[in-house]
Design an enzyme around this catalytic site. Structure first.
Site, mmCIF file in Angstrom:
data_model
loop_
_atom_site.group_PDB
_atom_site.id
_atom_site.type_symbol
_atom_site.label_atom_id
_atom_site.label_comp_id
_atom_site.label_asym_id
_atom_site.label_seq_id
_atom_site.Cartn_x
_atom_site.Cartn_y
_atom_site.Cartn_z
ATOM 1 C CG HIS A 160 -3.508 -0.779 6.815
ATOM 2 N ND1 HIS A 160 -3.238 -0.678 8.160
ATOM 3 C CD2 HIS A 160 -2.593 0.043 6.198
ATOM 4 C CE1 HIS A 160 -2.222 0.160 8.336
ATOM 5 N NE2 HIS A 160 -1.820 0.604 7.172
ATOM 6 C CG ASP A 201 5.041 2.638 7.019
ATOM 7 O OD1 ASP A 201 4.130 3.100 6.302
ATOM 8 O OD2 ASP A 201 4.863 1.702 7.820
ATOM 9 C CG HIS A 202 4.535 -0.171 3.786
ATOM 10 N ND1 HIS A 202 4.682 -1.485 4.164
ATOM 11 C CD2 HIS A 202 3.935 0.459 4.827
ATOM 12 C CE1 HIS A 202 4.188 -1.654 5.390
ATOM 13 N NE2 HIS A 202 3.732 -0.489 5.807
ATOM 14 C CG HIS A 208 -0.084 4.154 5.080
ATOM 15 N ND1 HIS A 208 -0.791 3.255 5.850
ATOM 16 C CD2 HIS A 208 -0.882 5.254 4.947
ATOM 17 C CE1 HIS A 208 -1.976 3.786 6.153
ATOM 18 N NE2 HIS A 208 -2.051 4.984 5.611
ATOM 19 C CG HIS A 260 4.885 -2.598 10.042
ATOM 20 N ND1 HIS A 260 3.982 -1.990 10.884
ATOM 21 C CD2 HIS A 260 4.944 -1.812 8.944
ATOM 22 C CE1 HIS A 260 3.507 -0.908 10.305
ATOM 23 N NE2 HIS A 260 4.083 -0.775 9.127
ATOM 24 C CG HIS A 304 -0.353 0.047 2.523
ATOM 25 N ND1 HIS A 304 0.506 -0.912 2.977
ATOM 26 C CD2 HIS A 304 -0.454 0.959 3.527
ATOM 27 C CE1 HIS A 304 0.895 -0.617 4.206
ATOM 28 N NE2 HIS A 304 0.334 0.525 4.567
ATOM 29 C CG ASP A 319 1.116 -1.610 7.490
ATOM 30 O OD1 ASP A 319 2.053 -2.417 7.501
ATOM 31 O OD2 ASP A 319 1.248 -0.382 7.553
HETATM 32 ZN ZN LIG Z 1 3.196 0.448 7.651
HETATM 33 ZN ZN LIG Z 2 0.079 1.344 6.556
#
Ligand SMILES: [Zn+2]
Ligand SMILES: [Zn+2]
Length: 286
Positions: free
Chosen positions: A127, A54-55, A52, A253, A50, A195
């Site tokens: 998520h 952080d990915h 977000h 994570h 996805h 997530d």
């Molecule tokens: Zn994440």
């Molecule tokens: Zn996420």
């Protein structure tokens, strides 16, 4: 989630023959490759769960550096609906002097890639934003049982080749079936669950996994927080592994609040013995 002194953001590299399948491309990814001594050009496919940050914060860096290297391949990028738009925006946001060739495919559910040796599948998770879990499934491999072949007197060569391809042959006037001289080794299965809160699709995707890599942001004391933010605890990841009959669980994570990942690991071990908290640069051979 947030990088800490000891932990980078997420990234899992599945190395299989000439393939380098990178699931997640967190911030600092290209430096992680450097530190581990893996050439960045090893990457052939990137799977995005996805969007977000952080990915995906590592994507512009990885793609920009690949442009300066002798890459020569077409990088395949897979992600959920909206991935094409996000990448277009990324290329508008930064100046890329040299671009590599790449192909983007938006995927939704089910099998989205296959060749003679393995396939890649996905299922949507829960998520809050559109998020995908991914699986790498190796095809079963048929081997010749040398002892049995010798016993029947079948020489090395095209006949054994045919049997290995699961075809019957005729040898010295008799029919020989593949099952008489070959055996099947089950293909390996690796799953990455990014997530999500615990959900049926996570269990479905992880079914009989040899290696299940699963998010576990918190430990059980913060289960409510997990639910509110769309994440799992170590215990919940352990339950997914349990229900899915996975062989090994690797937790990833983690919330930056954890100085060590001991609590989350213990939380998972309470319900699934073969659990381990991932550390940067960890390698599993399956
Ligand atoms: Zn994440
Ligand atoms: Zn996420």
């Amino acid at each position: 989630m947030v990088p800490t002194k000891d932990r980078n953001q997420s990234g899992v590299l599945i190395r299989y023959k000439n393939e380098g399948i990178l699931v997640d491309c967190g911030e600092g990814m290209q430096r992680q490759f450097k530190q581990k001594g893996i050439p960045l050009t090893r990457v052939t496919k990137i799977l995005i769960p996805h969007w977000h940050g952080d990915h995906v914060f590592g994507l512009p860096g990885v793609m920009s550096t690949l442009g300066t290297l002798e890459y020569g391949k077409t990088l395949e990028i897979y992600g959920p609906k909206g991935t094409k738009k996000h990448l277009e925006n990324m290329f508008k946001a930064f100046v890329f002097d040299r671009r590599i060739k790449f192909e983007v495919k938006e995927v939704k559910s089910g099998r989205f890639f296959e060749n003679k040796e393995f396939c890649l599948e996905t299922l949507p998770l829960e998520h809050g934003v559109i998020t995908l879990g991914y699986s790498f499934v190796e095809n079963d491999i048929r081997h010749v049982d040398a002892k049995k072949a010798k016993k029947l007197g079948i020489p090395n060569g095209p006949l054994l080749g045919k049997l290995q391809r699961n075809e019957s042959v005729s040898f010295e006037g008799k029919k020989v079936n593949p099952k008489d001289v070959t055996y099947v080794e089950k293909g390996k299965k690796i799953i990455v669950i990014a997530d999500t809160v615990p959900c049926r699709n996570a269990v479905k995707l992880a079914k009989d996994a040899d290696l299940l890599i699963c998010e576990s942001t918190y430990d059980s004391k913060l289960e409510e927080k997990g639910e509110a933010y769309g994440h799992m605890t170590g215990k919940q990841a352990g339950l997914v592994a349990n229900q899915a009959n996975a062989k090994k669980l690797v937790l990833t994570h983690f919330s930056a609040r954890y100085k060590t990942t001991h609590e989350v690991e213990e939380d998972a071990k309470g319900v699934f013995d073969n659990s381990i908290a991932a550390k940067d640069f960890m390698v599993f051979k399956i």
